[in-house]
Design an enzyme around this catalytic site. Structure first.
Site, PDB file in Angstrom:
ATOM      1  N   ASP A  15       0.782  -1.121  -0.132  1.00 23.71           N
ATOM      2  CA  ASP A  15       0.055   0.076  -0.071  1.00 23.71           C
ATOM      3  C   ASP A  15       0.759   1.124   0.112  1.00 23.71           C
ATOM      4  OD1 ASP A  15      -2.302  -1.627   0.163  1.00 23.71           O
ATOM      5  OD2 ASP A  15      -2.174  -1.698   2.214  1.00 23.71           O
ATOM      6  N   LYS A  37       0.645  -8.542  -1.957  1.00 22.78           N
ATOM      7  CA  LYS A  37      -0.708  -8.008  -2.283  1.00 22.78           C
ATOM      8  C   LYS A  37      -0.832  -6.633  -3.053  1.00 22.78           C
ATOM      9  CE  LYS A  37      -4.042  -6.367   0.875  1.00 22.78           C
ATOM     10  NZ  LYS A  37      -4.640  -5.458   0.565  1.00 22.78           N
ATOM     11  N   ASP A  64      -5.900  -7.773  -5.098  1.00 15.77           N
ATOM     12  CA  ASP A  64      -6.770  -7.528  -4.251  1.00 15.77           C
ATOM     13  C   ASP A  64      -7.819  -6.385  -5.002  1.00 15.77           C
ATOM     14  OD1 ASP A  64      -8.416  -6.754  -2.068  1.00 15.77           O
ATOM     15  OD2 ASP A  64      -6.881  -6.036  -1.015  1.00 15.77           O
ATOM     16  N   LYS A  66     -11.239  -6.834  -5.393  1.00 18.20           N
ATOM     17  CA  LYS A  66     -12.750  -7.115  -5.135  1.00 18.20           C
ATOM     18  C   LYS A  66     -13.664  -6.721  -6.180  1.00 18.20           C
ATOM     19  CE  LYS A  66     -11.277  -5.299  -0.286  1.00 18.20           C
ATOM     20  NZ  LYS A  66      -9.724  -4.720  -0.770  1.00 18.20           N
ATOM     21  N   HIS A  68     -16.872  -6.809  -8.377  1.00 19.89           N
ATOM     22  CA  HIS A  68     -18.125  -6.878  -8.024  1.00 19.89           C
ATOM     23  C   HIS A  68     -19.130  -6.299  -8.993  1.00 19.89           C
ATOM     24  CE1 HIS A  68     -21.439  -5.395  -4.583  1.00 19.89           C
ATOM     25  NE2 HIS A  68     -22.007  -6.280  -5.342  1.00 19.89           N
ATOM     26  N   ASP A  69     -19.679  -6.862  -9.981  1.00 21.74           N
ATOM     27  CA  ASP A  69     -20.370  -6.458 -10.963  1.00 21.74           C
ATOM     28  C   ASP A  69     -21.403  -7.500 -11.474  1.00 21.74           C
ATOM     29  OD1 ASP A  69     -20.963  -4.901 -13.501  1.00 21.74           O
ATOM     30  OD2 ASP A  69     -18.935  -4.172 -13.454  1.00 21.74           O
ATOM     31  N   ILE A  70     -21.797  -7.012 -12.592  1.00 17.83           N
ATOM     32  CA  ILE A  70     -22.948  -8.336 -13.101  1.00 17.83           C
ATOM     33  C   ILE A  70     -21.966  -9.555 -13.512  1.00 17.83           C
ATOM     34  CG2 ILE A  70     -24.513  -6.793 -14.109  1.00 17.83           C
ATOM     35  CD1 ILE A  70     -23.553  -7.216 -16.775  1.00 17.83           C
ATOM     36  N   ASN A  72     -21.521 -11.727 -15.855  1.00 13.76           N
ATOM     37  CA  ASN A  72     -20.808 -11.851 -17.248  1.00 13.76           C
ATOM     38  C   ASN A  72     -19.452 -10.963 -17.276  1.00 13.76           C
ATOM     39  OD1 ASN A  72     -20.687 -12.393 -20.038  1.00 13.76           O
ATOM     40  ND2 ASN A  72     -20.967 -10.519 -20.343  1.00 13.76           N
ATOM     41  N   THR A  73     -19.829  -9.550 -16.670  1.00 15.13           N
ATOM     42  CA  THR A  73     -18.407  -8.902 -16.535  1.00 15.13           C
ATOM     43  C   THR A  73     -17.389  -9.477 -15.748  1.00 15.13           C
ATOM     44  OG1 THR A  73     -19.992  -6.987 -16.917  1.00 15.13           O
ATOM     45  CG2 THR A  73     -17.690  -6.355 -16.070  1.00 15.13           C
ATOM     46  N   THR A 128     -14.602  -3.920   6.652  1.00 13.45           N
ATOM     47  CA  THR A 128     -14.241  -3.707   8.036  1.00 13.45           C
ATOM     48  C   THR A 128     -14.651  -2.024   8.423  1.00 13.45           C
ATOM     49  OG1 THR A 128     -11.854  -3.806   7.512  1.00 13.45           O
ATOM     50  CG2 THR A 128     -12.716  -5.347   8.826  1.00 13.45           C
ATOM     51  N   ARG A 190      -1.115  -7.027  13.851  1.00 14.30           N
ATOM     52  CA  ARG A 190      -0.153  -6.097  14.413  1.00 14.30           C
ATOM     53  C   ARG A 190       0.816  -6.880  15.366  1.00 14.30           C
ATOM     54  NH1 ARG A 190      -1.657  -3.754  10.934  1.00 14.30           N
ATOM     55  NH2 ARG A 190      -2.221  -1.392  10.778  1.00 14.30           N
ATOM     56  N   GLN A 199      -6.367   0.367  12.499  1.00 11.46           N
ATOM     57  CA  GLN A 199      -7.072  -0.821  12.864  1.00 11.46           C
ATOM     58  C   GLN A 199      -7.751  -0.764  14.048  1.00 11.46           C
ATOM     59  OE1 GLN A 199      -7.782  -2.764  10.427  1.00 11.46           O
ATOM     60  NE2 GLN A 199      -6.002  -2.979   8.865  1.00 11.46           N
ATOM     61  N   ARG A 220       1.417  -1.861   7.310  1.00 10.43           N
ATOM     62  CA  ARG A 220       2.341  -1.146   7.887  1.00 10.43           C
ATOM     63  C   ARG A 220       3.340  -1.249   8.974  1.00 10.43           C
ATOM     64  NH1 ARG A 220      -2.977   2.679   8.584  1.00 10.43           N
ATOM     65  NH2 ARG A 220      -3.783   0.564   8.613  1.00 10.43           N
TER      66      ARG A 220
HETATM   67  O1  C5P Z   1      -1.429  -1.547   7.101  1.00  8.59           O
HETATM   68  P1  C5P Z   1      -2.296  -2.865   7.553  1.00  8.59           P
HETATM   69  O2  C5P Z   1      -1.654  -3.869   8.244  1.00  8.59           O
HETATM   70  O3  C5P Z   1      -3.421  -2.277   8.393  1.00  8.59           O
HETATM   71  O4  C5P Z   1      -3.145  -3.171   6.222  1.00  8.59           O
HETATM   72  C1  C5P Z   1      -3.847  -3.983   6.139  1.00  8.59           C
HETATM   73  C2  C5P Z   1      -4.082  -4.507   4.732  1.00  8.59           C
HETATM   74  O5  C5P Z   1      -5.204  -5.295   4.642  1.00  8.59           O
HETATM   75  C3  C5P Z   1      -4.607  -3.363   3.712  1.00  8.59           C
HETATM   76  O6  C5P Z   1      -4.029  -3.436   2.367  1.00  8.59           O
HETATM   77  C4  C5P Z   1      -6.105  -3.244   3.826  1.00  8.59           C
HETATM   78  O7  C5P Z   1      -6.626  -2.698   2.683  1.00  8.59           O
HETATM   79  C5  C5P Z   1      -6.276  -4.541   3.984  1.00  8.59           C
HETATM   80  N1  C5P Z   1      -7.475  -5.032   4.410  1.00  8.59           N
HETATM   81  C6  C5P Z   1      -7.795  -4.661   5.811  1.00  8.59           C
HETATM   82  N2  C5P Z   1      -9.072  -5.203   6.328  1.00  8.59           N
HETATM   83  C7  C5P Z   1      -9.992  -5.938   5.719  1.00  8.59           C
HETATM   84  C8  C5P Z   1      -9.671  -6.242   4.349  1.00  8.59           C
HETATM   85  C9  C5P Z   1      -8.470  -5.766   3.687  1.00  8.59           C
HETATM   86  O8  C5P Z   1      -7.249  -4.177   6.541  1.00  8.59           O
HETATM   87  N3  C5P Z   1     -10.860  -6.408   6.117  1.00  8.59           N
END
Ligand code: C5P
Length: 243
Positions: A15, A37, A64, A66, A68-70, A72-73, A128, A190, A199, A220
Site C-alpha cells: 500500500d 498484495k 486485491d 474486490k 463486484h459487477d454483473i 458476465n463482467t 471492516t 499487528r 485498525q 504498515r
Molecule cells: O497496514 P495494515 O496492516 O493495516 O494493512 C492491512 C491491509 O489489509 C490493507 O491493504 C487493507 O486494505 C487490507 N484489509 C484490511 N481489512 C479488511 C480487508 C483488507 O485491513 N477487512
C-alpha cells in the site's frame, strides 16, 4: 513451524504511492514474503508494471481488486486476472452466489487455456469499514453484522470459492461455519511491538496463526518500519514463539 512454512503464509500489502517504493519492498522482502498484495491504489496507478515486476522476481501476487459487477463482467474480469498470473484474487460476496460462480468459471477458463495454476478465489464478506450501525440503518439490513458475515461466508463456500478475507478475530467462527479447509486470509495483523494505526480489531501474527489463519496480511507493521528487515525478522521470531 519452519521458515518456509511461515513464508508461505505471509502476504505483504504493497500500500504505497510510489512504484519505486513498491519495487524496493518487493526486492527486500522477497526472501521473507510468499505473496505480495497489489491493491486498487497501486493497480490503478501502475497497472501491470508492478505485477510483472513481482513475477520477474518469482514471487506470487494477490490482486486485491474486490470484483463486484454483473456475473458476465466478473467472469471476463476474472479470466483476465488469472491470465495475468494472480495466485489469489477476490470478489465481493454481496454480488451474489451467481456472480461468485461466474468468477470461478472465468478463472478456470483462463487457467485451463494458459495452463496456469488455479488461483485461490477469496470473498470479501463485509468491509471492516462498515459498522453494524451502517449495515442496519443506512443499508437497512437488520441482521447482526457477525451473522451476516457468516451467512456471506457460507454463500461463498456454496459458490465454490476457496475462502474469505476476514479479521483475525473471526477465524474460529468462520472455520466452524464453513469447515477447517475453508481458507481464511486475515488482515489487521499487528505484532506485539507495533502501533495499531487505524485498525480496531487487531490480532498478533502468533495469535492469528494459532487460530488457524491460512494467510496473514502484513502492512504498515513492515512498510512503515524504520528497519524493515529487523521488523520482519522479529515477526518470524514471534510466530515461532521465540519472543
Ligand atoms: O497496514 P495494515 O496492516 O493495516 O494493512 C492491512 C491491509 O489489509 C490493507 O491493504 C487493507 O486494505 C487490507 N484489509 C484490511 N481489512 C479488511 C480487508 C483488507 O485491513 N477487512
Amino acid at each position: 513451524m519452519n521458515k518456509e512454512e511461515i513464508k508461505k503464509k505471509l502476504v505483504l500489502a504493497l500500500d504505497v504511492e510510489d512504484i519505486n517504493e513498491a519495487k524496493n519492498l518487493v526486492d527486500i522482502m522477497s526472501p521473507y514474503i510468499g505473496t505480495f498484495k497489489v491493491g486498487l491504489q497501486l493497480f490503478c496507478g501502475y497497472g501491470l508494471e508492478i505485477i510483472n515486476y513481482i513475477k520477474e522476481k518469482n514471487s506470487n501476487f494477490f490482486l486485491d481488486v474486490k470484483l463486484h459487477d454483473i456475473p458476465n463482467t466478473v467472469q471476463k474480469a476474472a479470466f483476465n486476472v488469472v491470465k495475468n498470473g494472480a495466485v489469489f484474487f477476490n470478489v465481493h460476496s454481496t454480488g451474489s452466489i451467481e456472480m461468485m460462480r461466474a468468477a470461478k468459471k472465468g478463472a478456470l477458463e483462463a487457467s485451463e487455456k494458459y495452463n496456469l495454476k488455479k488461483p485461490l478465489i477469496l470473498a470479501v464478506t463485509i468491509l471492516t469499514s462498515i459498522s453494524e450501525e451502517v449495515l442496519n440503518n443506512e443499508l437497512e439490513n437488520k441482521l447482526k453484522l457477525k451473522d451476516f458475515v457468516i451467512k456471506l461466508a457460507k454463500n461463498a463456500k456454496l459458490a465454490g470459492l476457496d475462502g474469505v478475507v476476514a479479521s483475525g478475530k473471526e477465524i474460529r467462527v468462520i472455520k466452524e461455519a464453513c469447515g477447517e479447509e475453508f481458507i481464511v486470509l486475515a488482515p489487521g495483523i499487528r505484532p506485539k511491538w507495533s502501533v495499531k494505526d487505524d485498525q480496531k480489531r487487531i490480532v498478533t501474527p502468533y495469535e492469528a496463526i494459532k487460530d488457524g489463519a491460512d494467510f496473514i496480511v502484513l502492512g504498515r507493521a513492515i512498510t512503515k518500519a524504520e528497519d524493515k528487515i529487523d521488523a520482519i525478522e522479529k515477526i518470524y521470531k514471534e510466530i515461532q514463539g521465540e519472543i
